[in-house]
Design a protein around this motif. Structure first.
Motif, PDB file in Angstrom:
ATOM      1  N   GLY A 118      55.610 119.103  69.481  1.00 41.58           N
ATOM      2  CA  GLY A 118      56.858 118.537  69.974  1.00 41.58           C
ATOM      3  C   GLY A 118      57.807 118.058  68.890  1.00 41.58           C
ATOM      4  O   GLY A 118      59.023 118.009  69.094  1.00 41.58           O
ATOM      5  N   THR A 119      57.284 117.713  67.727  1.00 40.12           N
ATOM      6  CA  THR A 119      58.153 117.168  66.680  1.00 40.12           C
ATOM      7  C   THR A 119      59.165 118.196  66.188  1.00 40.12           C
ATOM      8  O   THR A 119      60.293 117.860  65.815  1.00 40.12           O
ATOM      9  N   ASN A 120      58.796 119.487  66.201  1.00 43.60           N
ATOM     10  CA  ASN A 120      59.732 120.525  65.765  1.00 43.60           C
ATOM     11  C   ASN A 120      60.791 120.832  66.819  1.00 43.60           C
ATOM     12  O   ASN A 120      61.889 121.276  66.475  1.00 43.60           O
ATOM     13  N   ASP A 121      60.479 120.601  68.087  1.00 45.74           N
ATOM     14  CA  ASP A 121      61.501 120.745  69.124  1.00 45.74           C
ATOM     15  C   ASP A 121      62.607 119.719  68.898  1.00 45.74           C
ATOM     16  O   ASP A 121      63.795 120.015  69.020  1.00 45.74           O
ATOM     17  N   TYR A 122      62.181 118.495  68.575  1.00 48.05           N
ATOM     18  CA  TYR A 122      63.159 117.445  68.239  1.00 48.05           C
ATOM     19  C   TYR A 122      63.965 117.848  67.018  1.00 48.05           C
ATOM     20  O   TYR A 122      65.207 117.794  67.026  1.00 48.05           O
ATOM     21  N   ASN A 123      63.292 118.251  65.946  1.00 46.55           N
ATOM     22  CA  ASN A 123      63.986 118.563  64.700  1.00 46.55           C
ATOM     23  C   ASN A 123      64.951 119.730  64.852  1.00 46.55           C
ATOM     24  O   ASN A 123      65.994 119.768  64.201  1.00 46.55           O
ATOM     25  N   ASN A 124      64.613 120.679  65.730  1.00 45.10           N
ATOM     26  CA  ASN A 124      65.460 121.854  65.918  1.00 45.10           C
ATOM     27  C   ASN A 124      66.499 121.681  67.021  1.00 45.10           C
ATOM     28  O   ASN A 124      67.220 122.621  67.356  1.00 45.10           O
ATOM     29  N   GLY A 125      66.572 120.476  67.586  1.00 48.37           N
ATOM     30  CA  GLY A 125      67.620 120.191  68.545  1.00 48.37           C
ATOM     31  C   GLY A 125      67.496 120.919  69.867  1.00 48.37           C
ATOM     32  O   GLY A 125      68.504 121.330  70.448  1.00 48.37           O
ATOM     33  N   VAL A 126      66.256 121.078  70.348  1.00 44.18           N
ATOM     34  CA  VAL A 126      66.063 121.708  71.663  1.00 44.18           C
ATOM     35  C   VAL A 126      66.518 120.723  72.745  1.00 44.18           C
ATOM     36  O   VAL A 126      66.045 119.585  72.774  1.00 44.18           O
ATOM     37  N   PRO A 127      67.433 121.118  73.631  1.00 42.52           N
ATOM     38  CA  PRO A 127      67.877 120.204  74.696  1.00 42.52           C
ATOM     39  C   PRO A 127      66.714 119.753  75.577  1.00 42.52           C
ATOM     40  O   PRO A 127      65.778 120.519  75.802  1.00 42.52           O
ATOM     41  N   ASN A 155      62.592 121.168  50.305  1.00 44.11           N
ATOM     42  CA  ASN A 155      63.520 121.817  49.380  1.00 44.11           C
ATOM     43  C   ASN A 155      64.926 121.704  49.975  1.00 44.11           C
ATOM     44  O   ASN A 155      65.111 121.102  51.023  1.00 44.11           O
ATOM     45  N   GLU A 156      65.898 122.281  49.308  1.00 44.23           N
ATOM     46  CA  GLU A 156      67.286 122.134  49.752  1.00 44.23           C
ATOM     47  C   GLU A 156      67.542 122.786  51.107  1.00 44.23           C
ATOM     48  O   GLU A 156      68.499 122.449  51.799  1.00 44.23           O
ATOM     49  N   LYS A 157      66.686 123.722  51.500  1.00 40.52           N
ATOM     50  CA  LYS A 157      66.855 124.396  52.784  1.00 40.52           C
ATOM     51  C   LYS A 157      65.965 123.810  53.875  1.00 40.52           C
ATOM     52  O   LYS A 157      65.984 124.279  55.014  1.00 40.52           O
ATOM     53  N   ASN A 158      65.161 122.831  53.522  1.00 37.63           N
ATOM     54  CA  ASN A 158      64.294 122.188  54.511  1.00 37.63           C
ATOM     55  C   ASN A 158      64.323 120.681  54.248  1.00 37.63           C
ATOM     56  O   ASN A 158      63.438 120.128  53.600  1.00 37.63           O
ATOM     57  N   TRP A 159      65.357 120.054  54.748  1.00 37.17           N
ATOM     58  CA  TRP A 159      65.622 118.631  54.498  1.00 37.17           C
ATOM     59  C   TRP A 159      65.760 117.960  55.858  1.00 37.17           C
ATOM     60  O   TRP A 159      66.786 118.088  56.512  1.00 37.17           O
ATOM     61  N   GLN A 160      64.702 117.276  56.288  1.00 37.00           N
ATOM     62  CA  GLN A 160      64.670 116.711  57.635  1.00 37.00           C
ATOM     63  C   GLN A 160      64.828 115.192  57.572  1.00 37.00           C
ATOM     64  O   GLN A 160      64.189 114.532  56.747  1.00 37.00           O
ATOM     65  N   PRO A 194      54.775 109.751  49.887  1.00 36.43           N
ATOM     66  CA  PRO A 194      55.657 108.671  50.346  1.00 36.43           C
ATOM     67  C   PRO A 194      57.127 108.892  50.009  1.00 36.43           C
ATOM     68  O   PRO A 194      58.005 108.392  50.712  1.00 36.43           O
ATOM     69  N   ALA A 195      57.406 109.661  48.954  1.00 33.86           N
ATOM     70  CA  ALA A 195      58.788 109.870  48.535  1.00 33.86           C
ATOM     71  C   ALA A 195      59.457 111.038  49.249  1.00 33.86           C
ATOM     72  O   ALA A 195      60.660 110.995  49.517  1.00 33.86           O
ATOM     73  N   THR A 196      58.689 112.085  49.552  1.00 31.04           N
ATOM     74  CA  THR A 196      59.309 113.304  50.083  1.00 31.04           C
ATOM     75  C   THR A 196      58.728 113.792  51.413  1.00 31.04           C
ATOM     76  O   THR A 196      59.349 114.629  52.078  1.00 31.04           O
ATOM     77  N   ASP A 197      57.552 113.300  51.795  1.00 39.33           N
ATOM     78  CA  ASP A 197      56.937 113.808  53.027  1.00 39.33           C
ATOM     79  C   ASP A 197      56.212 112.707  53.787  1.00 39.33           C
ATOM     80  O   ASP A 197      55.039 112.432  53.552  1.00 39.33           O
ATOM     81  N   ARG A 243      57.901 109.861  62.805  1.00 42.99           N
ATOM     82  CA  ARG A 243      58.215 110.694  61.641  1.00 42.99           C
ATOM     83  C   ARG A 243      59.345 110.071  60.820  1.00 42.99           C
ATOM     84  O   ARG A 243      60.331 109.557  61.351  1.00 42.99           O
ATOM     85  N   ALA A 244      59.190 110.141  59.505  1.00 41.65           N
ATOM     86  CA  ALA A 244      60.257 109.722  58.605  1.00 41.65           C
ATOM     87  C   ALA A 244      60.719 110.951  57.822  1.00 41.65           C
ATOM     88  O   ALA A 244      60.625 112.071  58.315  1.00 41.65           O
ATOM     89  N   GLN A 245      61.171 110.770  56.580  1.00 41.25           N
ATOM     90  CA  GLN A 245      61.812 111.874  55.872  1.00 41.25           C
ATOM     91  C   GLN A 245      60.828 112.980  55.484  1.00 41.25           C
ATOM     92  O   GLN A 245      59.658 112.736  55.239  1.00 41.25           O
ATOM     93  N   PHE A 246      61.372 114.188  55.462  1.00 43.31           N
ATOM     94  CA  PHE A 246      60.628 115.346  54.960  1.00 43.31           C
ATOM     95  C   PHE A 246      61.598 116.177  54.141  1.00 43.31           C
ATOM     96  O   PHE A 246      62.532 116.766  54.676  1.00 43.31           O
ATOM     97  N   HIS A 247      61.405 116.191  52.824  1.00 43.68           N
ATOM     98  CA  HIS A 247      62.324 116.872  51.914  1.00 43.68           C
ATOM     99  C   HIS A 247      61.536 117.894  51.107  1.00 43.68           C
ATOM    100  O   HIS A 247      61.131 117.625  49.974  1.00 43.68           O
TER     101      HIS A 247
END
Length: 241
Positions: free
Chosen positions: A72-81, A152-157, A211-214, A146-150
């Motif tokens: 379910g966390t990826n549905d949120y991240n991908n903006g599924v209505p 790379n430049e194309k996957n910055w949540q 803790p810094a990126t994931d 969930r908190a930040q997930f960085h």
């Protein structure tokens, strides 16, 4: 006889995810002697559950005791209505109580099977899994905080205190899984609350991959904490019928 448990989900369950060396299901395997059948794949959303169920059927048939669905966390991240659980129609039905039966006007609801919405995806998935495995225990797990997930430049949540592209917060996706338990008659283990994992504050960074990126993917310590939570919760749910 060892219990055989299938695990459906995303990167948090996927054995190939590098956030941890040992997943929660590895701990349960050690502690409970469970034989794990793991079909989770990183990045997948609720619309992938039917495919995972087909793969389980293809490889193991009916030889499984329980199925855990943790996604379910990826549905949120991908903006599924979020969508709706039901569609309503005006129909007639035969009814009589204390008087002769007759055709009566009523509203009737049908499960929404809209694959472009979160609730529709859950309906599609559980309709399929419950039809495929009516005698097996099916358990839903809510997405964890969930908190930040960085990566790379194309996957910055971003963190869960931001809405997604639909303007919806994570807790609506969590609540939908809880609601699905009542709608589809399946137990729900609320990992969002009872696991205690809260990466939004620095003190809980110790449970996540970096803790810094994931602070999305638990590390070994985080998975052990989830496993201990599941160990206690699963003991109150019958594994076989």
């Amino acid at each position: 006889m060892q219990k055989r448990v299938a695990y459906f989900g995303d990167s948090i369950t996927d054995p190939k995810n590098s956030g941890s060396k040992k997943k929660y299901w590895n701990f349960l395997q050690d502690w409970l002697g469970i034989t794990p059948y793991v079909y989770a794949i990183s990045g997948r959303q609720w619309n992938d559950i039917p495919r995972q169920a087909d793969k389980l059927r293809e490889e193991h048939g009916d030889s499984v005791d329980a199925i855990l669905i943790f996604i379910g966390t990826n549905d949120y991240n991908n903006g599924v209505p979020i969508g709706e659980w039901y569609e309503e129609k005006d129909e007639q039905v035969m009814y009589g109580h204390g008087q002769p039966k007759k055709m009566t006007d009523r509203k009737r609801r049908y499960m929404s099977m809209d694959a472009d919405t979160y609730r529709g995806r859950i309906n599609i998935a559980l309709d399929k899994v419950k039809q495929m495995y009516p005698t097996k225990q099916i358990v839903l797990l809510t997405p964890i905080h969930r908190a930040q997930f960085h990566r790379n430049e194309k996957n910055w949540q971003c963190t869960e205190d931001y809405t997604n592209q639909c303007g919806i917060y994570l807790e609506e996706y969590v609540q939908a899984v809880k609601d699905a338990g009542n709608i589809w008659a399946v137990p729900v283990i609320d990992m969002n609350s009872i696991s205690g994992l809260y990466p939004m504050i620095d003190e809980y960074g110790q449970y996540f991959a970096d803790p810094a990126t994931d602070r999305l993917h638990p590390n070994d310590k985080g998975h052990e904490r989830m496993a201990r939570t599941l160990y206690c919760q699963l003991s109150a749910i019958p594994c076989v019928f």
